[in-house]
Motif scaffolding. Structure first.
Motif, mmCIF file in Angstrom:
data_model
loop_
_atom_site.group_PDB
_atom_site.id
_atom_site.type_symbol
_atom_site.label_atom_id
_atom_site.label_comp_id
_atom_site.label_asym_id
_atom_site.label_seq_id
_atom_site.Cartn_x
_atom_site.Cartn_y
_atom_site.Cartn_z
ATOM 1 N N GLU A 12 -94.218 9.677 -4.823
ATOM 2 C CA GLU A 12 -94.249 9.601 -3.371
ATOM 3 C C GLU A 12 -95.676 9.465 -2.842
ATOM 4 O O GLU A 12 -95.947 8.706 -1.908
ATOM 5 N N THR A 13 -96.616 10.193 -3.453
ATOM 6 C CA THR A 13 -98.004 10.134 -2.993
ATOM 7 C C THR A 13 -98.569 8.723 -3.162
ATOM 8 O O THR A 13 -99.240 8.195 -2.261
ATOM 9 N N ASP A 14 -98.320 8.107 -4.325
ATOM 10 C CA ASP A 14 -98.795 6.741 -4.555
ATOM 11 C C ASP A 14 -98.202 5.778 -3.527
ATOM 12 O O ASP A 14 -98.907 4.923 -2.991
ATOM 13 N N LEU A 15 -96.916 5.923 -3.285
ATOM 14 C CA LEU A 15 -96.261 5.029 -2.326
ATOM 15 C C LEU A 15 -96.871 5.200 -0.930
ATOM 16 O O LEU A 15 -97.102 4.214 -0.218
ATOM 17 N N ARG A 16 -97.158 6.428 -0.557
ATOM 18 C CA ARG A 16 -97.740 6.674 0.764
ATOM 19 C C ARG A 16 -99.126 6.047 0.883
ATOM 20 O O ARG A 16 -99.456 5.421 1.892
ATOM 21 N N PHE A 17 -99.961 6.210 -0.161
ATOM 22 C CA PHE A 17 -101.297 5.609 -0.133
ATOM 23 C C PHE A 17 -101.211 4.091 0.027
ATOM 24 O O PHE A 17 -101.919 3.483 0.829
ATOM 25 N N ALA A 18 -100.351 3.462 -0.781
ATOM 26 C CA ALA A 18 -100.215 2.006 -0.729
ATOM 27 C C ALA A 18 -99.644 1.555 0.607
ATOM 28 O O ALA A 18 -100.103 0.566 1.196
ATOM 29 N N ARG A 19 -98.655 2.272 1.107
ATOM 30 C CA ARG A 19 -98.023 1.928 2.385
ATOM 31 C C ARG A 19 -99.034 2.034 3.532
ATOM 32 O O ARG A 19 -99.089 1.154 4.402
ATOM 33 N N ASP A 20 -99.850 3.089 3.513
ATOM 34 C CA ASP A 20 -100.833 3.282 4.583
ATOM 35 C C ASP A 20 -101.881 2.175 4.578
ATOM 36 O O ASP A 20 -102.301 1.701 5.641
ATOM 37 N N LEU A 21 -102.318 1.768 3.378
ATOM 38 C CA LEU A 21 -103.298 0.684 3.308
ATOM 39 C C LEU A 21 -102.689 -0.630 3.779
ATOM 40 O O LEU A 21 -103.334 -1.398 4.514
ATOM 41 N N ALA A 22 -101.450 -0.897 3.381
ATOM 42 C CA ALA A 22 -100.771 -2.127 3.811
ATOM 43 C C ALA A 22 -100.534 -2.133 5.315
ATOM 44 O O ALA A 22 -100.562 -3.191 5.956
ATOM 45 N N ARG A 23 -100.303 -0.954 5.889
ATOM 46 C CA ARG A 23 -100.078 -0.877 7.330
ATOM 47 C C ARG A 23 -101.350 -1.253 8.100
ATOM 48 O O ARG A 23 -101.283 -1.889 9.149
ATOM 49 N N LYS A 24 -102.518 -0.870 7.569
ATOM 50 C CA LYS A 24 -103.782 -1.214 8.219
ATOM 51 C C LYS A 24 -104.050 -2.712 8.142
ATOM 52 O O LYS A 24 -104.573 -3.317 9.077
ATOM 53 N N ASP A 25 -103.715 -3.305 6.998
ATOM 54 C CA ASP A 25 -103.926 -4.748 6.801
ATOM 55 C C ASP A 25 -103.036 -5.176 5.647
ATOM 56 O O ASP A 25 -103.261 -4.784 4.501
ATOM 57 N N SER A 26 -102.039 -5.992 5.943
ATOM 58 C CA SER A 26 -101.075 -6.401 4.907
ATOM 59 C C SER A 26 -101.678 -7.337 3.873
ATOM 60 O O SER A 26 -101.133 -7.506 2.784
ATOM 61 N N GLY A 27 -102.819 -7.983 4.201
ATOM 62 C CA GLY A 27 -103.394 -8.980 3.311
ATOM 63 C C GLY A 27 -102.870 -10.374 3.566
ATOM 64 O O GLY A 27 -103.342 -11.340 2.960
ATOM 65 N N TYR A 28 -101.883 -10.505 4.459
ATOM 66 C CA TYR A 28 -101.305 -11.800 4.827
ATOM 67 C C TYR A 28 -101.869 -12.266 6.160
ATOM 68 O O TYR A 28 -102.034 -11.462 7.085
ATOM 69 N N ARG A 29 -102.152 -13.562 6.260
ATOM 70 C CA ARG A 29 -102.569 -14.164 7.516
ATOM 71 C C ARG A 29 -101.527 -15.214 7.910
ATOM 72 O O ARG A 29 -101.257 -16.131 7.136
ATOM 73 N N LEU A 30 -100.973 -15.052 9.108
ATOM 74 C CA LEU A 30 -99.936 -15.969 9.592
ATOM 75 C C LEU A 30 -100.481 -16.813 10.732
ATOM 76 O O LEU A 30 -101.380 -16.390 11.459
ATOM 77 N N GLY A 31 -99.936 -18.012 10.875
ATOM 78 C CA GLY A 31 -100.329 -18.892 11.963
ATOM 79 C C GLY A 31 -99.293 -19.983 12.120
ATOM 80 O O GLY A 31 -98.223 -19.955 11.499
ATOM 81 N N THR A 32 -99.598 -20.945 12.945
ATOM 82 C CA THR A 32 -98.707 -22.100 13.071
ATOM 83 C C THR A 32 -98.998 -23.070 11.951
ATOM 84 O O THR A 32 -100.059 -23.017 11.309
ATOM 85 N N ALA A 33 -98.081 -23.972 11.691
ATOM 86 C CA ALA A 33 -98.194 -24.876 10.544
ATOM 87 C C ALA A 33 -99.473 -25.696 10.571
ATOM 88 O O ALA A 33 -100.026 -26.024 9.523
ATOM 89 N N HIS A 34 -100.005 -26.040 11.778
ATOM 90 C CA HIS A 34 -101.190 -26.890 11.845
ATOM 91 C C HIS A 34 -102.491 -26.102 11.819
ATOM 92 O O HIS A 34 -103.563 -26.671 11.918
#
Length: 517
Positions: free
Chosen positions: A484-506
């Protein structure tokens, strides 16, 4: 003058590639010899001497007043029984300490300096503090190409070497290596069964993950034993044409393993050390031909084509001096390869590709075929340009899967492979759009916080890649953890920045494969 004899006590502490000795603060030897914590001591028994870093303890449950405790590494290196008498004295500085000080000062080291220094490293005469100073110095001031060449030679000289002799009848002994930095990039586990099914010899040894969520050895360990002693490794390659093993137990370039034990916590991987590390292991394994994968991308180890070309030329220079034929491929490192990040998830992807499963990640399959094809073209009987087709036919026919199963059986199949972490959390897109980019470093860090590679079933399962369209609230990836502790650490970091950048196709074009160089 030596101190009075003390009894050895084996202290069950893994100090990871460092000899550590333990003396009680009330031990007469401590007072008489003026020993202090972190001093280096020489421990002698049965004509053998090891250097160790001293820890002074106050708890007689660890060591009593007339005992000398030894860490697991030190006990194994001294090779005497528990309770045996030993003598302890102040250790002399390693013969190469002056060379180390000159490197710290930014000076260039010659061949003799580097051979002496690596000999002392291999003999565990340096503490981790001193090794860290060397690693940082070479990272900060760099190594010129002659220093890298001589460092590689020195690393080869202090270990054992595999010699395939008449088995190859003058043919190539091939290998493939990636410089790392791209999560999920488990092409070696596909390339080895393909090229060995073609009949080529490929003794693939790998290190464990240094700064990533999984290395080839970590992922292969999900399926089979990878800690193979020298003689068994050689026998497996003679039986099956190849292996996928951890190099740490085969005593190939052992100084490199010691340096890696310092590089890992520092998260340093300087170009000079990288070249020496990779090429020393390949040459020690008896390889004559190497395909080198240099991924390039905004969040890869190599960020620009100019940097990739500089690294390529350094590899080519050192390989040429050591009579290793090198084919360097600069590849697309703009996003993770495959779907899984973490040992169990990456092993799943590999086996899906080998089984020609429709769910197999297409990018992992295509990259493995590209690299395997380049390796097959080292075969003098194969025409240039035919390698990819041959590799594809071996994979699609099932021969690569059968070969992988043979290698797994030879190394020792895991009867109870680790399971995928049951604790999960899905990271969702905050808004709709097209995936423009994925941050390799961020995803690797999130996977490591989830527990990978120490927990094999932990990691990140990617559900969408660059170029895919997603809706608001759609899952981008799934976290897997065992605790559970590992999952919480990873979840909290992903919540701050998922590592994904989204935009429109162009907003940006989908990155293509970097041009092979």
């Amino acid at each position: 003058m030596d101190t009075p004899a003390l009894r050895i006590r084996r202290v069950g502490i893994d100090t990871w590639r460092e000899n550590v000795a333990y003396l009680h603060r009330n031990c007469p030897v401590v007072r008489a010899a003026g020993f202090q914590a972190l001093a280096k001591v020489a421990v002698r028994a049965n004509g053998k001497t090891i250097a160790a870093v001293l820890n002074v303890v106050d708890d007689d449950r660890i060591v009593e007043a007339c005992e000398l405790g030894l860490s697991e590494d030190a006990f194994a290196r001294l090779q005497v029984a528990e309770g045996h008498d030993v003598q302890v004295a102040h250790a002399e500085a390693p013969a190469s300490i002056a060379a180390l000080h000159r490197k710290i000062a930014g000076e260039r080291l010659d061949r003799a300096d580097l051979f002496a220094l690596i000999q002392d490293v291999a003999q565990a005469r340096y503490s981790k503090i001193e090794l860290a100073a060397f690693v940082v110095a070479t990272h900060q001031t760099g190594l010129d190409r002659d220093e890298v060449w001589h460092l590689t030679e020195a690393m080869i000289s202090v270990g054992r070497r595999l010699d395939w002799g008449t088995q190859v009848r003058g043919g190539p002994v091939v290998d493939k290596h990636c410089i790392g930095g791209i999560p999920g990039n488990r092409t070696s586990m596909l390339v080895v069964p393909i090229v060995t099914a073609h009949g080529m010899l490929c003794p693939k040894t790998s290190s464990r993950a240094i700064t990533s969520p999984a290395g080839t050895a970590d992922t292969m360990e999900v399926l089979a034993e990878v800690a193979l002693p020298f003689e068994k490794l050689a026998a497996i390659v003679r039986e099956t044409n190849g292996c996928l093993a951890w190099g740490g137990t085969a005593d190939l370039s052992p100084a490199d393993d010691i340096l890696i034990s310092v590089e890992r916590p520092l998260a340093l991987d300087s170009p000079g050390q990288m070249v020496a590390s990779i090429l020393s292991k390949k040459i020690a394994a008896g390889s004559t031909h190497l395909v080198l994968d240099i991924p390039m991308g905004p969040s890869a180890k190599v960020r620009s084509m100019a940097e990739a070309q500089r690294l390529k030329k350094l590899f080519e220079f050192v390989a040429g001096r050591l009579n290793l034929q090198l084919d360097a491929v600069i590849s697309d490192g703009s996003q993770p390869i495959g779907s899984g990040i973490g040992p169990v998830l990456e092993a799943r992807d590999v086996m899906r590709v080998l089984r020609n499963d429709p769910a197999a990640p297409a990018d992992l399959r295509q990259k493995a075929l590209l690299l395997a094809g380049r390796m097959i073209e080292f075969d003098p009987d194969v025409r240039g340009g035919d390698g990819w087709r041959i590799a594809r036919d071996i994979l699609e026919s099932g021969r690569a899967l059968a070969q992988m199963q043979a290698i797994i059986e030879a190394q020792g199949r895991r009867t109870q492979p680790p399971a995928l972490g049951e604790m999960t959390h899905e990271v969702l897109a905050e808004a709709g759009g097209t995936v423009q980019s994925i941050d390799n470093l961020r995803l690797a860090r999130i996977a490591r916080l989830a527990g990978a590679p120490q927990v094999p079933g932990a990691g990140v399962d990617l559900l969408v890649k660059v170029g895919d369209s997603v809706a608001a609230g759609q899952a981008l990836y799934r976290l897997h953890a065992q605790y559970e502790t590992d999952l919480r650490f990873a979840r909290d970091l992903a919540r701050k920045d998922s590592g994904y950048r989204l935009g429109t196709a162009h907003d940006g074009d989908r990155p293509g494969e970097a041009e092979a160089a």
